[in-house]
Design a protein around this motif. Structure first.
Motif, PDB file in Angstrom:
ATOM      1  N   VAL A  19      -7.373  -4.146  -1.697  1.00  0.00           N
ATOM      2  CA  VAL A  19      -6.161  -4.761  -2.247  1.00  0.00           C
ATOM      3  C   VAL A  19      -6.508  -6.088  -2.921  1.00  0.00           C
ATOM      4  O   VAL A  19      -6.005  -6.394  -4.014  1.00  0.00           O
ATOM      5  CB  VAL A  19      -5.100  -4.960  -1.141  1.00  0.00           C
ATOM      6  N   ASN A  23      -6.147  -6.928  -7.044  1.00  0.00           N
ATOM      7  CA  ASN A  23      -5.129  -7.910  -7.428  1.00  0.00           C
ATOM      8  C   ASN A  23      -5.724  -9.304  -7.575  1.00  0.00           C
ATOM      9  O   ASN A  23      -5.205 -10.283  -7.045  1.00  0.00           O
ATOM     10  CB  ASN A  23      -4.005  -7.924  -6.380  1.00  0.00           C
ATOM     11  N   LEU A  50      -3.192 -13.094  -7.237  1.00  0.00           N
ATOM     12  CA  LEU A  50      -2.076 -12.321  -6.705  1.00  0.00           C
ATOM     13  C   LEU A  50      -2.301 -11.924  -5.247  1.00  0.00           C
ATOM     14  O   LEU A  50      -1.369 -11.934  -4.440  1.00  0.00           O
ATOM     15  CB  LEU A  50      -1.823 -11.086  -7.570  1.00  0.00           C
ATOM     16  N   PHE A  51      -3.549 -11.597  -4.867  1.00  0.00           N
ATOM     17  CA  PHE A  51      -3.778 -11.172  -3.480  1.00  0.00           C
ATOM     18  C   PHE A  51      -3.511 -12.305  -2.490  1.00  0.00           C
ATOM     19  O   PHE A  51      -3.095 -12.059  -1.366  1.00  0.00           O
ATOM     20  CB  PHE A  51      -5.180 -10.580  -3.289  1.00  0.00           C
ATOM     21  N   ILE A  54       0.199 -12.196  -1.990  1.00  0.00           N
ATOM     22  CA  ILE A  54       0.563 -11.040  -1.161  1.00  0.00           C
ATOM     23  C   ILE A  54       0.237 -11.306   0.308  1.00  0.00           C
ATOM     24  O   ILE A  54       1.089 -11.146   1.190  1.00  0.00           O
ATOM     25  CB  ILE A  54      -0.157  -9.767  -1.650  1.00  0.00           C
ATOM     26  N   PHE A  55      -0.997 -11.721   0.575  1.00  0.00           N
ATOM     27  CA  PHE A  55      -1.397 -11.967   1.960  1.00  0.00           C
ATOM     28  C   PHE A  55      -0.640 -13.151   2.556  1.00  0.00           C
ATOM     29  O   PHE A  55      -0.296 -13.146   3.739  1.00  0.00           O
ATOM     30  CB  PHE A  55      -2.899 -12.203   2.061  1.00  0.00           C
ATOM     31  N   GLY A  57       2.431 -13.981   1.822  1.00  0.00           N
ATOM     32  CA  GLY A  57       3.761 -13.471   2.159  1.00  0.00           C
ATOM     33  C   GLY A  57       3.749 -12.672   3.447  1.00  0.00           C
ATOM     34  O   GLY A  57       4.676 -12.783   4.264  1.00  0.00           O
ATOM     35  N   ILE A  58       2.718 -11.874   3.635  1.00  0.00           N
ATOM     36  CA  ILE A  58       2.599 -11.097   4.875  1.00  0.00           C
ATOM     37  C   ILE A  58       2.461 -12.024   6.076  1.00  0.00           C
ATOM     38  O   ILE A  58       3.133 -11.854   7.105  1.00  0.00           O
ATOM     39  CB  ILE A  58       1.416 -10.113   4.790  1.00  0.00           C
TER      40      ILE A  58
END
Length: 116
Positions: A19, A23, A50-51, A54-55, A57-58
């Motif tokens: 991922v 990204n 972007l990664f 994403i991470f 946000g997680i």
């Protein structure tokens, strides 16, 4: 069982790396929408891969969930603490009452009576 756990961790790590590699593109994050930023004459932005977004946000979602659950279970933890204090108090009282019961008796008979 340990090898299954290691295999699951390795698969999860490979998926996260895939991922991240897919990204890598840079994105611009803005703190305020354009209209509101114009009113305040401040437009705080940051560029991140972007990664990372994403991470992040997680991780933020997990932290919010953990804190929410910890706050939700506060009443349960408080009740368990009260029950533990009550249990310790009752154990001390039983021990005190047993010692008063056997105060004038022979030690061997008192030990036998406590065992039963």
């Amino acid at each position: 069982m340990r090898y299954i756990r290691y295999a699951c961790i390795a698969i999860f790590a490979v998926a996260l790396i895939a991922v991240a590699l897919a990204n890598r593109g840079m994105v611009t994050l803005k703190l305020l929408p354009g209209e509101i930023a114009g009113l305040f004459a401040v437009a705080p932005t940051i560029e991140l891969p972007l990664f990372v977004v994403i991470f992040g946000g997680i991780i933020a979602g997990l932290l919010v969930g953990f804190v929410w659950e910890w706050m939700r279970e506060h009443a349960i933890r408080a009740e368990n603490a009260r029950n533990a204090r009550e249990k310790r108090r009752l154990e001390r009282e039983v021990k005190r009452l047993k010692s008063e019961k056997h105060e004038g008796k022979d030690e061997v008979l008192a030990l036998l009576d406590e065992a039963s």
